[in-house]
Design a protein around this motif. Structure first.
Motif, short mmCIF file in Angstrom:
data_model
loop_
_atom_site.label_atom_id
_atom_site.label_comp_id
_atom_site.label_asym_id
_atom_site.label_seq_id
_atom_site.Cartn_x
_atom_site.Cartn_y
_atom_site.Cartn_z
N GLY A 191 0.89 -1.32 -0.07
CA GLY A 191 0.04 -0.01 0.01
C GLY A 191 0.85 1.27 0.01
N LEU A 192 2.13 1.36 -0.33
CA LEU A 192 2.91 2.33 -0.47
C LEU A 192 2.60 2.87 -1.90
N GLY A 193 2.92 4.34 -1.97
CA GLY A 193 2.71 4.96 -3.33
C GLY A 193 3.27 6.22 -3.14
N THR A 194 2.82 7.18 -3.92
CA THR A 194 3.42 8.58 -4.13
C THR A 194 3.13 9.36 -2.58
N LYS A 195 2.09 9.16 -2.04
CA LYS A 195 1.95 9.92 -0.77
C LYS A 195 2.89 9.49 0.17
N GLU A 196 3.22 8.16 0.26
CA GLU A 196 4.32 7.94 1.45
C GLU A 196 5.94 8.13 1.06
N THR A 197 5.75 8.63 -0.30
CA THR A 197 7.36 8.74 -0.97
C THR A 197 7.99 9.81 -0.24
N ILE A 198 9.08 9.82 0.24
CA ILE A 198 9.74 11.19 0.94
C ILE A 198 11.05 11.20 0.03
N TYR A 199 11.63 10.05 -0.83
CA TYR A 199 12.88 10.54 -1.58
C TYR A 199 12.82 9.09 -2.60
N ILE A 200 13.01 9.53 -3.95
CA ILE A 200 13.39 8.94 -5.18
C ILE A 200 14.87 8.73 -5.46
N GLU A 201 15.24 7.60 -5.93
CA GLU A 201 16.45 7.21 -6.30
C GLU A 201 16.63 7.93 -7.48
N PRO A 202 17.86 8.67 -7.71
CA PRO A 202 18.21 9.22 -8.96
C PRO A 202 18.68 8.29 -9.85
N VAL A 203 17.93 8.46 -11.67
CA VAL A 203 18.65 7.67 -12.55
C VAL A 203 19.77 8.34 -13.36
N ASN A 204 21.16 7.87 -13.22
CA ASN A 204 22.11 8.64 -13.90
C ASN A 204 23.33 7.85 -14.06
N GLN A 205 24.42 7.98 -14.49
CA GLN A 205 25.58 7.24 -15.20
C GLN A 205 25.92 6.17 -14.08
N ASP A 206 25.55 6.28 -12.69
CA ASP A 206 26.03 5.37 -11.81
C ASP A 206 24.82 4.14 -11.58
N SER A 207 23.56 4.19 -12.38
CA SER A 207 22.59 3.65 -12.25
C SER A 207 22.52 2.26 -12.96
N LEU A 208 23.53 2.01 -13.85
CA LEU A 208 23.73 0.83 -14.66
C LEU A 208 23.52 -0.70 -14.00
N GLN A 209 24.01 -0.50 -12.87
CA GLN A 209 24.18 -1.84 -11.89
C GLN A 209 22.77 -2.19 -11.43
N TRP A 210 21.91 -0.93 -11.76
CA TRP A 210 20.41 -1.39 -10.96
C TRP A 210 19.52 -1.69 -12.34
N VAL A 211 20.07 -1.75 -13.41
CA VAL A 211 19.04 -2.19 -14.55
C VAL A 211 18.82 -3.47 -14.41
N ASN A 212 17.37 -3.81 -14.59
CA ASN A 212 17.00 -5.09 -14.71
C ASN A 212 17.23 -6.07 -15.73
N ILE A 213 17.20 -7.42 -15.81
CA ILE A 213 17.61 -7.99 -17.08
C ILE A 213 17.01 -9.40 -17.09
N ILE A 214 16.91 -9.71 -18.29
CA ILE A 214 16.33 -11.16 -18.45
C ILE A 214 17.63 -12.05 -18.15
N GLY A 215 17.36 -13.22 -17.41
CA GLY A 215 18.61 -14.07 -17.15
C GLY A 215 18.56 -15.57 -17.71
N ALA A 216 19.41 -16.15 -18.39
CA ALA A 216 19.47 -17.62 -18.77
C ALA A 216 20.54 -18.32 -18.15
N ARG A 217 20.45 -19.50 -18.45
CA ARG A 217 21.58 -20.59 -17.99
C ARG A 217 22.92 -20.00 -18.70
N LYS A 218 23.97 -20.20 -17.85
CA LYS A 218 25.42 -19.89 -18.57
C LYS A 218 25.42 -21.02 -19.63
#
Length: 283
Positions: free
Chosen positions: A216-243
């Motif tokens: 039940g958490l949304g905009t009303k309860e938000t007090i800070y949003i993570e910035p998206v910048n050049q340091d954000s690559l490691q937080w990009v979601n991916i599709i994973g497969a077997r090696k």
């Protein structure tokens, strides 16, 4: 003579039907069997209506354009989908970012690789007691996920918010890497799926998007949003497969089926700016 001619015509028609039937049974069923072989199962976490619609659209494209039948398997937490891919219980998964995958592979002797990007979901610091960062009192308790990658991400959120300072040069950090904590915030480490549920018993919590909405958490309860910048690559979601299966044509077809303009439209429709398609972002 006339009867003989009619008989020859009938024989010719029968022969033609036999040839057509033979062709059908030779090629028709084979095509169907091939289609049955092109089935790909993707594991996701905490299925919602929005995720369902997005993956339904990807399934339509996969079937119509690539002849691949896409099936979705829902998991309830982050500990299961990589094991399922590595063990061969499912073919792909789509629930984690690069950092989580790196940490999981390190802890589990590898076995899963990224084959395509999906989204980046800026996580948020939520509170039901306060409306601004500046209102957080000295000694406030802040809940963060306790798995290696998500705890690190949560602490970087607190760092970017100006609440703490972290030891420099660290890719992954823990609470032990906090070098400055002016307001003496207490960092409470809990399971990622519990972060949203404890919101009433802490002052604030960094909650992954998969678990924010169910809590039940949304905009009303938000007090800070993570910035998206050049340091954000490691937080990009991916599709994973077997090696070893990075070049599987059916798997790559699923990636292409997901990475479409229609998927972008659906993200905007269901998530607004909470989740951003990331396959063509520049970092």
């Amino acid at each position: 003579m006339r009867r003989k001619k009619q008989r020859n015509i009938i024989i010719g028609l029968v022969a033609a039907l036999v040839i057509v039937a033979a062709a059908w049974f030779s090629f028709g069923p084979k095509k169907n069997n091939d289609q049955k072989d092109h089935v790909v199962t993707v594991g996701i976490v905490s299925e919602t209506k929005a995720k369902q619609k997005i993956w339904e659209q990807a399934a339509i494209v996969a079937k119509q354009k690539y002849g691949v039948t896409l099936k979705i398997k829902n998991f309830t937490d982050y500990n299961q989908p990589n094991k399922a891919v590595k063990n061969g219980d499912i073919d792909l998964n789509a629930f984690q970012h690069y950092a989580f995958l790196k940490a999981w592979n390190k802890a589990n002797h590898g076995g899963v690789v990224a084959i395509g990007r999906t989204k980046i979901a800026p996580i948020r610091l939520y509170s039901k007691k306060y409306h601004k960062l500046s209102e957080l009192p000295k000694g406030a308790t802040i809940a963060v996920p306790n798995d290696a990658s998500n705890e690190s991400r949560a602490l970087f959120v607190l760092k970017n918010a100006g609440l703490i300072k972290l030891r420099p040069g660290q890719a992954l950090v823990t609470a032990a890497d906090i070098i400055k904590n002016p307001k003496n915030f207490k960092i409470k480490e809990i399971n990622a799926d519990q972060a949203g549920r404890v919101i009433n018993s802490v002052d604030a919590a960094v909650v992954n998007n998969d678990f924010a909405s169910p809590a039940g958490l949304g905009t009303k309860e938000t007090i800070y949003i993570e910035p998206v910048n050049q340091d954000s690559l490691q937080w990009v979601n991916i599709i994973g497969a077997r090696k070893g299966e990075e070049k599987n044509k059916d798997y790559l077809a699923v990636v292409k089926s997901f990475q479409t303009a229609e998927t972008k439209r659906l993200y905007k429709k269901y998530y607004g700016d909470m989740e951003i398609p990331a396959w063509d972002l520049k970092f």
